[in-house]
Design a protein around this motif. Structure first.
Motif, mmCIF file in Angstrom:
data_model
loop_
_atom_site.group_PDB
_atom_site.id
_atom_site.type_symbol
_atom_site.label_atom_id
_atom_site.label_comp_id
_atom_site.label_asym_id
_atom_site.label_seq_id
_atom_site.Cartn_x
_atom_site.Cartn_y
_atom_site.Cartn_z
ATOM 1 N N PRO A 1 0.989 -0.976 0.170
ATOM 2 C CA PRO A 1 -0.043 -0.130 0.092
ATOM 3 C C PRO A 1 1.054 1.788 0.353
ATOM 4 O O PRO A 1 1.464 0.752 0.755
ATOM 5 C CB PRO A 1 -0.929 -0.274 1.140
ATOM 6 N N GLY A 2 0.638 1.961 -0.991
ATOM 7 C CA GLY A 2 1.447 3.676 -0.768
ATOM 8 C C GLY A 2 2.517 3.410 -2.510
ATOM 9 O O GLY A 2 2.893 4.577 -2.589
ATOM 10 N N ASP A 3 2.815 2.186 -2.861
ATOM 11 C CA ASP A 3 3.978 1.980 -3.852
ATOM 12 C C ASP A 3 2.600 1.516 -5.352
ATOM 13 O O ASP A 3 1.403 2.234 -5.405
ATOM 14 C CB ASP A 3 3.606 0.620 -4.041
ATOM 15 N N GLU A 4 3.458 3.476 -5.750
ATOM 16 C CA GLU A 4 2.660 2.901 -8.200
ATOM 17 C C GLU A 4 2.609 1.730 -8.009
ATOM 18 O O GLU A 4 2.946 0.879 -8.007
ATOM 19 C CB GLU A 4 4.172 3.916 -8.374
ATOM 20 N N GLY A 5 0.883 1.779 -8.786
ATOM 21 C CA GLY A 5 0.613 0.637 -9.177
ATOM 22 C C GLY A 5 -0.549 -0.026 -8.394
ATOM 23 O O GLY A 5 -0.653 -1.347 -8.292
ATOM 24 N N PHE A 6 -0.170 0.598 -6.406
ATOM 25 C CA PHE A 6 -0.926 -0.707 -5.812
ATOM 26 C C PHE A 6 -2.458 -0.980 -6.022
ATOM 27 O O PHE A 6 -2.488 -2.456 -6.306
ATOM 28 C CB PHE A 6 -0.442 -0.717 -4.384
ATOM 29 N N GLU A 7 -3.078 -0.059 -6.186
ATOM 30 C CA GLU A 7 -4.205 0.507 -6.316
ATOM 31 C C GLU A 7 -4.682 -0.673 -7.952
ATOM 32 O O GLU A 7 -6.113 -1.400 -7.350
ATOM 33 C CB GLU A 7 -5.112 1.467 -6.503
ATOM 34 N N GLU A 8 -4.058 -0.276 -8.898
ATOM 35 C CA GLU A 8 -4.576 -0.985 -9.950
ATOM 36 C C GLU A 8 -4.276 -2.549 -9.837
ATOM 37 O O GLU A 8 -4.801 -3.764 -10.773
ATOM 38 C CB GLU A 8 -3.251 -0.480 -11.421
ATOM 39 N N GLY A 9 -3.102 -3.404 -8.936
ATOM 40 C CA GLY A 9 -2.979 -4.442 -9.612
ATOM 41 C C GLY A 9 -3.647 -5.215 -8.608
ATOM 42 O O GLY A 9 -4.427 -6.173 -8.994
ATOM 43 N N LEU A 10 -4.293 -4.584 -7.131
ATOM 44 C CA LEU A 10 -5.056 -5.257 -6.064
ATOM 45 C C LEU A 10 -6.641 -5.011 -7.083
ATOM 46 O O LEU A 10 -7.698 -5.899 -7.147
ATOM 47 C CB LEU A 10 -5.352 -3.630 -4.462
ATOM 48 N N ASN A 11 -6.717 -4.333 -7.507
ATOM 49 C CA ASN A 11 -7.719 -4.260 -8.314
ATOM 50 C C ASN A 11 -7.808 -4.811 -9.961
ATOM 51 O O ASN A 11 -9.490 -5.765 -10.042
ATOM 52 C CB ASN A 11 -8.340 -3.344 -8.773
ATOM 53 N N PHE A 12 -7.012 -5.446 -10.375
ATOM 54 C CA PHE A 12 -6.950 -6.371 -10.412
ATOM 55 C C PHE A 12 -7.233 -7.874 -10.548
ATOM 56 O O PHE A 12 -8.031 -8.794 -11.149
ATOM 57 C CB PHE A 12 -5.498 -5.834 -11.528
ATOM 58 N N SER A 13 -6.280 -7.947 -9.536
ATOM 59 C CA SER A 13 -6.790 -9.100 -9.075
ATOM 60 C C SER A 13 -8.539 -9.325 -8.284
ATOM 61 O O SER A 13 -8.897 -10.558 -8.440
ATOM 62 C CB SER A 13 -6.452 -9.678 -7.967
ATOM 63 N N VAL A 14 -8.994 -8.471 -7.704
ATOM 64 C CA VAL A 14 -10.203 -8.015 -7.436
ATOM 65 C C VAL A 14 -11.342 -8.558 -8.791
ATOM 66 O O VAL A 14 -12.625 -9.025 -8.612
ATOM 67 C CB VAL A 14 -11.189 -7.278 -7.105
ATOM 68 N N GLN A 15 -11.386 -8.271 -10.123
ATOM 69 C CA GLN A 15 -11.784 -7.968 -11.511
ATOM 70 C C GLN A 15 -11.275 -9.987 -11.229
ATOM 71 O O GLN A 15 -13.098 -10.001 -12.362
ATOM 72 C CB GLN A 15 -11.261 -6.833 -12.056
ATOM 73 N N GLU A 16 -10.629 -10.323 -11.722
ATOM 74 C CA GLU A 16 -10.107 -11.940 -11.239
ATOM 75 C C GLU A 16 -11.240 -12.282 -11.017
ATOM 76 O O GLU A 16 -12.297 -13.506 -11.572
ATOM 77 C CB GLU A 16 -8.808 -12.361 -11.305
ATOM 78 N N ILE A 17 -10.857 -12.744 -9.444
ATOM 79 C CA ILE A 17 -12.211 -13.336 -8.922
ATOM 80 C C ILE A 17 -13.132 -12.332 -9.038
ATOM 81 O O ILE A 17 -14.807 -13.726 -9.599
ATOM 82 C CB ILE A 17 -11.582 -13.191 -7.463
ATOM 83 N N CYS A 18 -14.270 -11.860 -9.425
ATOM 84 C CA CYS A 18 -15.311 -11.072 -9.158
ATOM 85 C C CYS A 18 -15.818 -11.831 -10.698
ATOM 86 O O CYS A 18 -17.217 -12.352 -10.988
ATOM 87 C CB CYS A 18 -15.821 -9.605 -9.369
ATOM 88 N N ARG A 19 -14.762 -11.781 -11.683
ATOM 89 C CA ARG A 19 -16.157 -11.568 -13.158
ATOM 90 C C ARG A 19 -15.218 -13.345 -13.189
ATOM 91 O O ARG A 19 -16.349 -13.605 -13.974
ATOM 92 C CB ARG A 19 -14.531 -11.578 -14.309
ATOM 93 N N THR A 20 -15.335 -14.530 -12.534
ATOM 94 C CA THR A 20 -15.005 -16.013 -12.717
ATOM 95 C C THR A 20 -15.932 -16.328 -12.178
ATOM 96 O O THR A 20 -16.815 -17.139 -12.237
ATOM 97 C CB THR A 20 -13.399 -16.243 -11.816
ATOM 98 N N PHE A 21 -15.661 -15.663 -10.409
ATOM 99 C CA PHE A 21 -17.292 -16.071 -9.153
ATOM 100 C C PHE A 21 -17.898 -15.661 -9.163
ATOM 101 O O PHE A 21 -19.325 -16.365 -8.754
ATOM 102 C CB PHE A 21 -16.120 -16.847 -7.966
ATOM 103 N N LEU A 22 -18.325 -14.926 -10.041
ATOM 104 C CA LEU A 22 -19.815 -14.015 -9.871
ATOM 105 C C LEU A 22 -20.283 -13.121 -11.164
ATOM 106 O O LEU A 22 -21.506 -13.058 -11.342
ATOM 107 C CB LEU A 22 -19.149 -12.342 -8.785
ATOM 108 N N GLY A 23 -19.198 -13.474 -11.883
ATOM 109 C CA GLY A 23 -19.888 -12.644 -12.895
ATOM 110 C C GLY A 23 -19.515 -11.809 -13.119
ATOM 111 O O GLY A 23 -20.854 -11.103 -14.486
ATOM 112 N N ILE A 24 -19.049 -10.469 -12.453
ATOM 113 C CA ILE A 24 -19.408 -9.284 -12.421
ATOM 114 C C ILE A 24 -18.010 -8.741 -13.873
ATOM 115 O O ILE A 24 -16.607 -9.219 -12.683
ATOM 116 C CB ILE A 24 -19.367 -8.764 -11.232
ATOM 117 N N PRO A 25 -18.056 -7.983 -14.532
ATOM 118 C CA PRO A 25 -16.916 -7.687 -15.171
ATOM 119 C C PRO A 25 -15.647 -6.872 -14.635
ATOM 120 O O PRO A 25 -14.813 -6.551 -14.436
ATOM 121 C CB PRO A 25 -17.512 -7.617 -16.745
ATOM 122 N N GLU A 26 -16.914 -6.074 -13.983
ATOM 123 C CA GLU A 26 -16.006 -3.949 -13.648
ATOM 124 C C GLU A 26 -15.439 -4.053 -12.632
ATOM 125 O O GLU A 26 -16.176 -3.226 -12.016
ATOM 126 C CB GLU A 26 -16.252 -2.951 -14.794
#
Length: 245
Positions: A146-171
């Motif tokens: 947290p606080g590193d450049e790109g942290f929020e982007e990396g965190l949300n990329f992993s969140v989007q992956e699980i939501c797309r796969t297990f919930l069918g929510i793309p974004e």
């Protein structure tokens, strides 16, 4: 679905790579509990798995080089969004009375089904049960804090992956608010990885927060990272605990 599994260790010394051993144990449990389900998740590389886990050693007394002095007890915490996976792990573990863990062996003692919890608001406070790993897009082996450049982007990329796969929510996205966190370096697959542990809040859709609670946050969740517990607030509703032997 959450399980708490108690084990006895034959030897008080255990490799710092212990997460690999417990990941192998869960893999074997799924294989024994439901072979078609095992094929679904393990027949191809890089298949997202709908679970996470963490291991707690109540008698931990430091380390000696690359080994931890863990004592005789280990508690495996397992969490999944899939009832099918949870049942296969439960049934499979009942068939595995002893399992090799590097130079050690663990013996199954008991398993408990934990209370079901539902997050009902769009903000929840979590405490880590295992270090959270967040990597940068384009470099899977570079981990961000947290606080590193790109942290929020990396965190949300992993969140989007699980939501797309297990919930069918793309974004799907979440907002991360640190409260009391610190850096932690972990040895895993002969590499040193930096993650973070502590307390933080996430804001997002309740169904997204529930999924994160069930399958973990970040990357390498099924390898023993990213498992969370809820800090008691008014934003979730616990159910009664059930116990099984």
């Amino acid at each position: 679905m959450r399980l708490q599994v108690l084990f006895h260790l034959n030897n008080p010394s255990l490799s710092a790579e212990y997460r690999r051993g417990f990941a192998s144990l869960l893999k074997e449990a799924i294989k024994r509990g439901d072979s078609p389900l095992f094929a679904r998740y393990y027949s191809r590389l890089h298949t997202l798995k709908p679970f996470t886990f963490s291991v707690f050693f109540p008698e931990l007394a430091g380390n000696e080089g690359e080994y931890f002095k863990v004592g005789s007890k280990a508690i495996l915490h397992f969490s999944t969004c899939s009832y099918e996976v949870g049942v296969s792990v439960y049934n499979g573990l009942l068939q595995i009375r002893e399992f090799p863990l590097f130079e050690n062996k663990i013996r199954f003692q008991n398993v408990f089904l934990k209370p079901r919890v539902s997050i009902v608001q769009d903000r929840a406070r979590f405490k880590t049960m295992a270090p959270v790993l967040v990597n940068t897009k384009g470099d899977a082996n570079w981990y961000l804090l947290p606080g590193d450049e790109g942290f929020e982007e990396g965190l949300n990329f992993s969140v989007q992956e699980i939501c797309r796969t297990f919930l069918g929510i793309p974004e799907a996205t979440v907002e991360f608010y640190p409260i009391a966190i610190r850096r932690k370096v972990i040895r895993h697959y002969n590499m040193h990885m930096q993650g973070f542990v502590g307390i933080f809040e996430l804001c997002g859709q309740p169904e997204v927060l529930n999924l994160i609670y069930q399958v973990g946050l970040g990357v390498r969740r099924s390898q023993g990272f990213g498992m969370l517990e809820l800090v008691q607030t008014a934003s979730h509703k616990p159910a009664e605990e059930e116990t099984h032997e």
